[in-house]
Design a protein around this motif. Structure first.
Motif, PDB file in Angstrom:
ATOM      1  N   ASN A 134      60.830 -99.263 -30.503  1.00 44.38           N
ATOM      2  CA  ASN A 134      61.851 -98.253 -30.310  1.00 44.38           C
ATOM      3  C   ASN A 134      61.454 -96.965 -30.917  1.00 44.38           C
ATOM      4  OD1 ASN A 134      63.593 -99.885 -28.995  1.00 44.38           O
ATOM      5  ND2 ASN A 134      64.631-100.647 -30.903  1.00 44.38           N
ATOM      6  N   ASN A 135      60.415 -96.810 -31.623  1.00 44.65           N
ATOM      7  CA  ASN A 135      60.021 -95.466 -32.217  1.00 44.65           C
ATOM      8  C   ASN A 135      60.468 -95.250 -33.342  1.00 44.65           C
ATOM      9  OD1 ASN A 135      57.341 -95.176 -30.669  1.00 44.65           O
ATOM     10  ND2 ASN A 135      58.567 -94.546 -28.939  1.00 44.65           N
ATOM     11  N   ARG A 178      60.863 -94.310 -36.610  1.00 44.37           N
ATOM     12  CA  ARG A 178      60.000 -94.629 -37.987  1.00 44.37           C
ATOM     13  C   ARG A 178      60.697 -94.783 -39.121  1.00 44.37           C
ATOM     14  NH1 ARG A 178      55.490 -90.762 -39.403  1.00 44.37           N
ATOM     15  NH2 ARG A 178      55.595 -90.404 -41.669  1.00 44.37           N
ATOM     16  N   GLU A 179      61.962 -94.434 -39.238  1.00 40.89           N
ATOM     17  CA  GLU A 179      62.718 -94.544 -40.564  1.00 40.89           C
ATOM     18  C   GLU A 179      62.993 -96.000 -40.693  1.00 40.89           C
ATOM     19  OE1 GLU A 179      67.476 -93.714 -42.129  1.00 40.89           O
ATOM     20  OE2 GLU A 179      66.105 -92.127 -40.696  1.00 40.89           O
ATOM     21  N   LEU A 180      63.188 -96.975 -39.658  1.00 44.58           N
ATOM     22  CA  LEU A 180      63.594 -98.299 -40.032  1.00 44.58           C
ATOM     23  C   LEU A 180      62.125 -98.772 -40.310  1.00 44.58           C
ATOM     24  CD1 LEU A 180      65.076-100.883 -39.929  1.00 44.58           C
ATOM     25  CD2 LEU A 180      64.693-100.650 -37.265  1.00 44.58           C
ATOM     26  N   PHE A 181      60.992 -98.503 -39.574  1.00 47.19           N
ATOM     27  CA  PHE A 181      59.742 -98.875 -39.738  1.00 47.19           C
ATOM     28  C   PHE A 181      59.348 -98.624 -41.433  1.00 47.19           C
ATOM     29  CE2 PHE A 181      55.234 -98.381 -40.294  1.00 47.19           C
ATOM     30  CZ  PHE A 181      54.698 -99.726 -39.689  1.00 47.19           C
ATOM     31  N   MET A 182      59.576 -97.554 -41.791  1.00 49.50           N
ATOM     32  CA  MET A 182      59.245 -97.012 -43.242  1.00 49.50           C
ATOM     33  C   MET A 182      60.003 -97.929 -43.972  1.00 49.50           C
ATOM     34  SD  MET A 182      56.606 -95.082 -42.699  1.00 49.50           S
ATOM     35  CE  MET A 182      56.370 -94.631 -44.346  1.00 49.50           C
ATOM     36  N   GLN A 183      61.223 -98.149 -43.872  1.00 47.34           N
ATOM     37  CA  GLN A 183      62.043 -99.096 -44.837  1.00 47.34           C
ATOM     38  C   GLN A 183      61.688-100.390 -44.801  1.00 47.34           C
ATOM     39  OE1 GLN A 183      65.922 -98.570 -43.318  1.00 47.34           O
ATOM     40  NE2 GLN A 183      66.401 -96.650 -44.145  1.00 47.34           N
ATOM     41  N   ASN A 200      61.312-113.160 -39.322  1.00 45.19           N
ATOM     42  CA  ASN A 200      62.594-112.162 -38.998  1.00 45.19           C
ATOM     43  C   ASN A 200      62.170-110.976 -39.511  1.00 45.19           C
ATOM     44  OD1 ASN A 200      64.408-114.050 -37.747  1.00 45.19           O
ATOM     45  ND2 ASN A 200      65.426-114.562 -39.726  1.00 45.19           N
ATOM     46  N   HIS A 201      61.504-110.643 -40.599  1.00 42.81           N
ATOM     47  CA  HIS A 201      61.099-109.589 -40.960  1.00 42.81           C
ATOM     48  C   HIS A 201      60.048-108.838 -40.067  1.00 42.81           C
ATOM     49  CE1 HIS A 201      60.572-106.453 -44.119  1.00 42.81           C
ATOM     50  NE2 HIS A 201      59.335-106.423 -43.868  1.00 42.81           N
ATOM     51  N   GLN A 202      59.065-109.643 -39.726  1.00 45.33           N
ATOM     52  CA  GLN A 202      58.130-109.182 -38.655  1.00 45.33           C
ATOM     53  C   GLN A 202      58.825-108.958 -37.352  1.00 45.33           C
ATOM     54  OE1 GLN A 202      54.861-108.540 -39.560  1.00 45.33           O
ATOM     55  NE2 GLN A 202      54.959-107.197 -37.455  1.00 45.33           N
ATOM     56  N   HIS A 203      59.706-109.755 -36.936  1.00 42.73           N
ATOM     57  CA  HIS A 203      60.435-109.275 -35.700  1.00 42.73           C
ATOM     58  C   HIS A 203      61.206-107.871 -35.998  1.00 42.73           C
ATOM     59  CE1 HIS A 203      62.519-110.055 -32.084  1.00 42.73           C
ATOM     60  NE2 HIS A 203      63.666-109.797 -32.639  1.00 42.73           N
ATOM     61  N   LEU A 204      61.781-107.711 -36.761  1.00 39.34           N
ATOM     62  CA  LEU A 204      62.543-106.292 -37.236  1.00 39.34           C
ATOM     63  C   LEU A 204      61.452-105.152 -37.047  1.00 39.34           C
ATOM     64  CD1 LEU A 204      65.231-107.066 -39.983  1.00 39.34           C
ATOM     65  CD2 LEU A 204      65.571-106.682 -37.532  1.00 39.34           C
TER      66      LEU A 204
END
Length: 64
Positions: free
Chosen positions: A53-54, A56-61, A42-46
Motif C-alpha cells: 500500500n506504499n 511508509r509510516e506503517l512500514f517504518m513503525q 503476522n508481523h511480516q504480513h503487516l
C-alpha cells in the motif's frame, strides 16, 4: 500427599525446561515457540501490506 507429589513433579519439569510457567499457566516450550512463530508471521504480513500500500509510516513503525 498427592498434591505435594504433583507440586514436586511440576517444579522439576519447570526446572528441567520441560514446562514453562507463564502467569500461573503451565505451557510446553513447543507451544511458546509456535506462538512466537505465528506472531512473527503476522508481523511480516503487516510489513507486506504496508509495502503493497506504499504506507511508509506503517512500514517504518513495523521495522524500527
Amino acid at each position: 500427599m498427592f498434591d505435594s507429589i504433583l507440586k514436586a513433579v511440576t517444579a522439576l519439569a519447570v526446572k528441567e525446561g520441560l514446562l514453562v510457567e507463564e502467569e500461573g499457566v503451565l505451557l510446553s516450550p513447543n507451544t511458546i515457540n509456535l506462538v512466537n512463530e505465528i506472531e512473527e508471521i503476522n508481523h511480516q504480513h503487516l510489513i507486506d501490506i504496508a509495502l503493497a500500500n506504499n504506507d511508509r509510516e506503517l512500514f517504518m513503525q513495523l521495522t524500527s
